[in-house]
Design an enzyme around this catalytic site. Structure first.
Site, PDB file in Angstrom:
ATOM      1  N   ASP A  46      16.413  20.789  60.779  1.00  7.64           N
ATOM      2  CA  ASP A  46      17.231  20.407  59.278  1.00  7.64           C
ATOM      3  C   ASP A  46      17.553  21.650  58.796  1.00  7.64           C
ATOM      4  OD1 ASP A  46      14.955  21.587  58.742  1.00  7.64           O
ATOM      5  OD2 ASP A  46      14.424  19.947  57.525  1.00  7.64           O
ATOM      6  N   HIS A 139      28.613  45.875  43.038  1.00  8.15           N
ATOM      7  CA  HIS A 139      29.628  45.541  42.472  1.00  8.15           C
ATOM      8  C   HIS A 139      29.657  46.060  40.977  1.00  8.15           C
ATOM      9  CE1 HIS A 139      33.342  43.354  41.720  1.00  8.15           C
ATOM     10  NE2 HIS A 139      32.879  42.679  40.802  1.00  8.15           N
ATOM     11  N   LYS A 204      46.434  44.952  36.769  1.00  8.20           N
ATOM     12  CA  LYS A 204      46.807  43.559  37.200  1.00  8.20           C
ATOM     13  C   LYS A 204      46.283  42.532  36.163  1.00  8.20           C
ATOM     14  CE  LYS A 204      42.583  42.990  39.959  1.00  8.20           C
ATOM     15  NZ  LYS A 204      41.953  42.714  41.122  1.00  8.20           N
ATOM     16  N   ASP A 230      38.266  50.530  46.705  1.00  4.69           N
ATOM     17  CA  ASP A 230      37.589  49.226  46.027  1.00  4.69           C
ATOM     18  C   ASP A 230      36.087  48.926  46.567  1.00  4.69           C
ATOM     19  OD1 ASP A 230      37.052  47.478  43.947  1.00  4.69           O
ATOM     20  OD2 ASP A 230      38.768  46.127  44.580  1.00  4.69           O
ATOM     21  N   ALA A 236      41.852  39.098  50.390  1.00  2.00           N
ATOM     22  CA  ALA A 236      42.684  40.346  50.566  1.00  2.00           C
ATOM     23  C   ALA A 236      44.122  40.136  49.778  1.00  2.00           C
ATOM     24  CB  ALA A 236      43.014  40.781  51.909  1.00  2.00           C
TER      25      ALA A 236
END
Length: 339
Positions: A46, A139, A204, A230, A236
């Site tokens: 499972d 990040h 951006k 980055d 991408a």
């Protein structure tokens, strides 16, 4: 003073090649056989995860190598269950080596009634018995503050700097480091300082999440070899569009240095068909067969820096020393022969 306990490595299924590479390097550095701890990480029919450790780990310094990449939930649960198995087996200390920390993009509430999932994951890791975290290029740096345990955040920029100096040694004066957004300026600036290059920014603007409406280049990139820097590349789309915008603004050629190659959906195809001369990724996330076949994608190994960081943690010596060229260059000398 030498430690009385031994460092031992154990791995989940997320990135076994990286874990095995770290183990080989530890064997080389220590002069003793340093294989991965014999264990099985399996699933019931499972999908329920089961872990069994076959070696004695009582009193040992355990390092679990497991990025929480796709499938993020399965790999996270593997990490938690391995940690619980080690804690119940009386390991002296448990360090989670998480080359790619999943859920890091959810580090704040961007709108009403949304979670801060990165904090939730931090709580889960601590609750499972993990006493230290070793990762690379979070990040958002403030995620370290989500933990009440030590977090060592390694950086890819020193390794990328070695690669740039090796690949572009004949035209370093033409290099321009580019941040693909305002939020990544600090990361791009770090690489720019290491190779003594100027810095540019692609501003951006998004109409809605996942869609970029407009891009503007801040800085003169005419006749420059642009290196986009980055922490991760997902689909991408933004990366390829930024490369095109840089060429439209007079750039000589465009390359990209990305730490975590998430590379979801059409990412590899987009990069292959893009104007980018090359995309350099690290192996914090196990590269897929499509990445290996792509003509303009290269992968830089992270095993050397992770191995040394693990040994430094075990020995109680400095991890931040790995950010210095004089310390890092010898670790990568087999890959980059610097003059």
């Amino acid at each position: 003073m030498p430690t009385l306990h031994e460092p031992k490595l154990i791995a989940g299924n997320a990135n076994l090649p990286l874990a095995e590479s770290i183990a080989r390097r530890m064997s080389l550095y220590r002069g003793v056989d340093q294989g991965l701890v014999d264990a099985r990480v399996e699933r019931f029919n499972d999908g329920e995860i089961f872990v069994e450790v076959f070696e004695n780990v009582r009193g040992e310094d355990m390092f679990i190598v497991q990025p929480t990449s796709n499938p993020a939930n399965d790999n996270l649960m593997e990490l938690l269950i391995i940690a619980d198995a080690l804690r119940r087996s009386s390991a002296q200390r448990i360090t989670a080596v998480i080359p790619y920390f999943g859920y890091a993009r959810q580090d704040r509430r961007t709108k009403a009634r949304t979670p801060i999932s990165a904090k939730l994951v931090a709580n889960m890791l601590t609750g499972a018995g993990i006493e230290r975290v070793l990762t690379m290029d979070l990040h958002a740096a403030q995620i370290q503050g989500f933990f009440d345990i030590p977090v060592d955040n390694l950086y890819a920029s020193p390794v990328f700097a070695l690669d740039v100096k090796n690949q572009f040694k004949d035209n370093l004066d033409e290099i321009m480091v580019v941040s693909p957004d305002v939020g990544g300026v600090a990361r791009a600036r770090e690489l720019a300082k290491r190779i003594n290059a100027p810095l540019s920014i692609v501003d951006k603007r998004r109409e809605k999440a996942g869609e970029v409406a407009e891009m503007t280049v801040i800085g003169d990139v005419k006749d420059k070899i642009c290196l986009i820097v980055d922490d991760m590349c997902d689909t991408a789309g933004t990366l390829c569009k930024a490369a095109q915008v840089l060429l439209d603004n007079g750039a000589k050629e465009v390359h990209a240095y990305i730490t975590h190659g998430v590379m979801s959906g059409p990412a590899v195809e987009r990069v292959t068909n893009s104007v980018m001369k090359s995309l350099v990724l690290t192996d914090t996330i196990q590269p897929t067969k499509e990445i290996a076949k792509a003509k303009n994608i290269r992968v830089v190994p992270t095993a050397p820096i992770f191995t040394q960081a693990i040994l430094n943690i075990w020995n109680g010596t400095s991890v931040s020393s790995l950010f210095e060229d004089k310390t890092l260059t010898p670790i990568y000398e087999s890959l980059y022969h610097m003059d």
